[in-house]
Scaffold this active site. Structure first.
Site, mmCIF file in Angstrom:
data_model
loop_
_atom_site.group_PDB
_atom_site.id
_atom_site.type_symbol
_atom_site.label_atom_id
_atom_site.label_comp_id
_atom_site.label_asym_id
_atom_site.label_seq_id
_atom_site.Cartn_x
_atom_site.Cartn_y
_atom_site.Cartn_z
ATOM 1 C CG ASP A 406 25.886 -20.543 -11.234
ATOM 2 O OD1 ASP A 406 26.926 -21.091 -11.613
ATOM 3 O OD2 ASP A 406 25.862 -19.653 -10.354
ATOM 4 C CD GLU A 409 29.786 -26.292 -10.705
ATOM 5 O OE1 GLU A 409 29.139 -26.057 -9.665
ATOM 6 O OE2 GLU A 409 29.805 -25.541 -11.688
ATOM 7 C CG ASP A 489 32.366 -17.531 -10.085
ATOM 8 O OD1 ASP A 489 31.562 -17.221 -10.987
ATOM 9 O OD2 ASP A 489 32.026 -17.997 -8.993
HETATM 10 C C1 GLC Z 1 28.247 -18.255 -8.976
HETATM 11 C C2 GLC Z 1 28.275 -17.972 -10.470
HETATM 12 C C3 GLC Z 1 28.161 -16.490 -10.702
HETATM 13 C C4 GLC Z 1 26.892 -15.965 -10.032
HETATM 14 C C5 GLC Z 1 26.886 -16.309 -8.553
HETATM 15 C C6 GLC Z 1 25.578 -15.925 -7.887
HETATM 16 O O1 GLC Z 1 29.389 -17.752 -8.370
HETATM 17 O O2 GLC Z 1 29.411 -18.505 -11.080
HETATM 18 O O3 GLC Z 1 28.154 -16.208 -12.074
HETATM 19 O O4 GLC Z 1 26.791 -14.597 -10.201
HETATM 20 O O5 GLC Z 1 27.090 -17.697 -8.386
HETATM 21 O O6 GLC Z 1 24.507 -16.553 -8.470
#
Ligand code: GLC
Length: 818
Positions: A406, A409, A489
């Site tokens: 995650d 980017e 998200d």
């Molecule tokens: C980001 C991700 C989400 C995750 C959060 C905390 O917003 O897109 O899926 O739960 O980070 O890690």
């Protein structure tokens, strides 16, 4: 314009512009455009690095046989040929398969044409304000598809799209860009007399803009920021030809472990360990199938990657062992930012190996992510990836099954919160990629992809026998070689449930077939009704995971009361029963590039009503799903493409019944869901709309007449539980009223190891024909894997509501059903 032809290249030049064109044996054209400047005067001075999208050696230029007398050379096989017409000045590069690229007259104007004559008009290259500019014409009824993960509807015409991976949590219809950048668009031609589709793929991980008729409705423009561009042109007769060629070029997702196709539960975050067990126990107690539980950032010690919080998760090994005993797999989140902390071994070891990215002035760059001040590994370097891979012992040694990448980017909290494209490290951060040490801007869109490459390396080294499950938020063209992608998200809103459909459809057309959205929506609190509708829709999406943000209400299937729980159970049970079909579709994707989730227009390329249809979709060729996308709605309009269709939702979303094939239903246990239902199905005629009822516990689902659907009679509660249901495979046969003959390849293997790559798999061809005589021809095509169901339950649905059931030994043969 001048041209030269070499053994595998046609080069055309006009002033300071130069295009080197070649074509592969399977008809993909590659055009390398260079703008020669006062400092770069030689065509040899290319500063292009190796591609991050196209694996080395994949694109091989076909040899060119020259001259007008080359019909015989082309006939010889796979050679390309060129043709020059001195009177018009046109020079043509013909692919062996019949498509062609031609250059004509002044300026670098090319024409790309499909084998049947559909053409992109006036494709020209020129010097733009920042780099190469590529333009071409759009016919009045032409449409655009692809572009990976984008907000908005199915047809991408009329807007501009920025290629710039962005942590963008506000995905309304006009918001762009999001987390991924796939600079690949499919232009569907409808006005040129001959139909067809042409893909354009700009292989550039830096910033570019695709303006698909926004500034001028009749013109498409791609603006790059470099003086060189590599473009692939992929002509085909329809969208799938183009997707197939594109995924041949950039790769396809290998088969995931089959547990990754089951239902998955996530939240930000389940903690401490006792809460995780509580969730797991609830699934089993309530008999709602679930294969995977996710651990989001709170499992870490102060958000330090590759650590465990000593209080919340004192014994991760024991926790995971317990979850494994109950049939759960565990996936942990791993973010790229490494906390700056002189007492933290990952930070110390990375610093000692000099793997963290530096600024132009040589200082290690400090940004900020969840753990506070953090450094970013330079994943473009092979040694950094190897170092990162080795850190995964902290996960894999305690039993973690899959990794979720995650914030890659990458997101950087020191950036601009309001302009999300700047919510990332600044351009003076340097990365050492395939074109040498350059500003991160040059490589921005592959940062996350190379993080996934490092994660893939960890799986290859530490779990070589097993198939990986990797999930990622950021990616570039070719991300499908590494990971499943979820759409980031989203919100708990009806608009976002709607938008999921065109997003996933275009991702599939862009090669990213293993995709899904956060079921129920990530931000905000879902209502029970929204959650139920999302579950009913998402049980058909390849990646099927519920997730929600921190601070929201509970979003588990039982969190909204008994009625919604019942709906969720039905949806998840149907998913379980569909696994043989979904797994076979994954195999088809791997062979052909055709996505699992398909736009309606793939049912009939010639039906203009389907061209932009975004609120219904197909799963494979034969299953049509029409989600309910509004609150309070208890019916919806469904458009059925040509042919005949059986209404299936009345019998497929079932629970708490054990219906015997030869007798009336008797009550059973919740969580059992059988397909051995002898209720007949209504037949609808396609080419028209129907207003169809859709009570809260189901959404309209139709199956094409003539189709075969392989299903389990009963859904497994989790993958290892499927041993109990493997004995019988139900082959639902949907009879058509007109002559038909349809084929489905059923795929199976051991479902988790890499042995299938060595031929240990089984493919059976099912050929169903009728209606004069209904016949099913079962023949094993590849038999490198022994296990097979013991028996097949043939369930024939006929017009007029008749159902016929016959149980046979699972053996090859021709079976007639009377
Ligand atoms: C980001 C991700 C989400 C995750 C959060 C905390 O917003 O897109 O899926 O739960 O980070 O890690």
């Amino acid at each position: 314009m001048t041209h030269t032809i070499s053994s595998s290249k046609l080069e055309v030049r006009d002033g300071s512009l130069r295009c080197a064109c070649s074509v592969s044996e399977n008809g993909i054209f590659r055009v390398h455009v260079q703008l020669l400047t006062s400092t770069v005067t030689s065509v040899e001075a290319s500063v292009l690095g190796d591609s991050y999208a196209v694996p080395a050696g994949c694109f091989q230029a076909a040899p060119i046989s020259q001259g007008n007398t080359s019909a015989s050379a082309a006939a010889k096989g796979r050679e390309a040929r060129t043709e020059h017409n001195p009177s018009s000045g046109e020079v043509v590069l013909h692919a062996a398969c019949g498509s062609r690229l031609s250059a004509l007259g002044e300026g670098l104007e090319l024409q790309i044409q499909t084998a049947s004559g559909g053409a992109l008009k006036g494709l020209s290259f020129s010097r733009g304000t920042k780099g190469v500019e590529i333009r071409w014409g759009i016919g009045p009824a032409d449409r655009f598809y692809g572009l990976g993960e984008r907000s908005g509807f199915l047809d991408k015409r009329g807007r501009s799209y920025l290629m710039w991976n962005t942590d963008e949590p506000f995905h309304h219809e006009l918001r762009d860009p999001l987390y991924q950048s796939v600079p690949f668009v499919i232009h569907r031609l409808t006005d040129s007399g001959a139909d067809g589709a042409i893909g354009l793929f700009l292989d550039d991980p830096g910033r570019s803009v695709f303006d698909l008729g926004e500034s001028d409705p009749g013109t498409a423009v791609i603006r790059t920021e470099r003086n060189e561009a590599v473009i692939y042109l992929l002509p085909g007769e329809n969208l799938f030809d183009v997707t197939s060629a594109y995924t041949w070029l950039t790769g396809r997702h290998e088969l995931p472990p089959r547990w990754a196709l089951g239902y998955q539960q996530c939240r930000y975050s389940y903690y401490p360990d006792s809460r995780v067990l509580e969730i797991a126990d609830e699934f089993r107690r309530r008999r709602i199938p679930c294969d995977v539980i996710y651990l989001d950032i709170h499992y870490m010690d102060g958000y330090r990657v590759f650590t465990w919080d000593p209080e919340r998760f004192p014994d991760p090994q024991a926790l995971i062992a317990r979850l494994h005993e109950h049939g759960f797999r565990v996936v942990t989140i791993v973010d790229p930012g490494v906390k700056i902390d002189p007492e933290y071994d990952v930070y110390l070891s990375g610093s000692a190996r000099n793997v963290f990215a530096r600024q132009a002035d040589g200082a290690v760059y400090a940004g900020e992510v969840w753990p506070g001040a953090a450094v970013f590994p330079d994943f473009l370097r092979q040694d950094t990836r190897a170092w990162w891979a080795s850190q995964h012992h902290a996960m894999f040694d305690v039993g973690v099954d899959g990794i979720w990448n995650d914030m890659n980017e990458p997101a950087d909290f020191t950036g601009d919160v309001l302009d999300r494209t700047k919510f990332t490290p600044p351009g003076d951060l340097m990365l050492d990629g395939s074109a040498g040490l350059r500003s991160i801007d040059r490589y921005h869109n592959v940062y996350g992809q190379m993080m996934c490459a490092a994660t893939a390396d960890a799986f290859a080294k530490q779990k070589p026998e097993l198939r990986p499950l990797m999930v990622t938020r950021a990616g570039y063209a070719g991300i499908q070689r590494y990971a499943a992608v979820w759409t980031g998200d989203n919100d708990s809103s009806w608009a976002h449930l709607s938008m999921m459909i065109p997003m996933l459809l275009n991702m599939g057309l862009s090669g990213i077939a293993f995709c899904g959205s956060d079921v129920g929506g990530f931000q905000g609190n879902a209502s029970g009704e929204l959650f139920a509708r999302w579950m009913l829709s998402s049980c058909f999406t390849p990646f099927f995971r519920a997730h929600t943000s921190t601070g929201t209400r509970d979003h588990e299937p039982w969190a909204f009361g008994a009625e919604v729980e019942g709906v969720c159970r039905r949806a998840i049970l149907l998913r379980g029963r569909l696994l043989p079909y979904i797994y076979s579709l994954f195999d088809e994707y791997r062979r052909t590039g055709r996505p699992l989730l398909r736009p309606m227009l793939s049912a009939d390329w010639d039906d203009p009503r389907l061209a932009g249809m975004w609120n219904q979709f197909l799963v494979g060729a034969d299953l049509l799903v029409a989600p309910v996308l509004e609150p309070e709605a208890r019916s919806r309009v469904v458009y059925l493409p040509a042919g005949r269709w059986y209404r299936w939702d009345e019998v497929c979303f079932v629970d708490e019944i054990e219906v015997q094939a030869d007798g009336p239903g008797t009550p059973g246990t919740p969580g059992t869901n059988t397909n051995t239902d002898n209720r007949g199905l209504a037949l609808y005629h396609g080419g028209q709309e129907y207003l169809v009822d859709a009570p809260l516990d189901r959404i309209p689902v139709f199956v094409r007449a003539g189709a075969v659907l392989p299903l389990y009679a009963r859904a497994p509660q989790y993958e290892a539980d499927s041993a109990a249901v493997d004995a019988e495979l139900v082959l639902c046969l949907f009879a058509d009223t007109e002559a038909f003959s349809s084929e489905l390849i059923v795929y199976d293997d051991d479902r988790e190891s890499q042995a299938y790559l060595q031929g240990e798999f089984r493919r059976e061809r099912l050929l169903f024909s009728g209606p004069a005589k209904y016949q099913l021809d079962i023949s094993t095509r590849e038999s490198g894997y022994d296990r097979r169901a013991e028996r097949y339950r043939l369930q024939l649905y006929e017009p007029g509501g008749k159902v016929l059931t016959r149980i046979i030994e699972a053996e090859d043969g021709v079976y007639s059903l009377e």
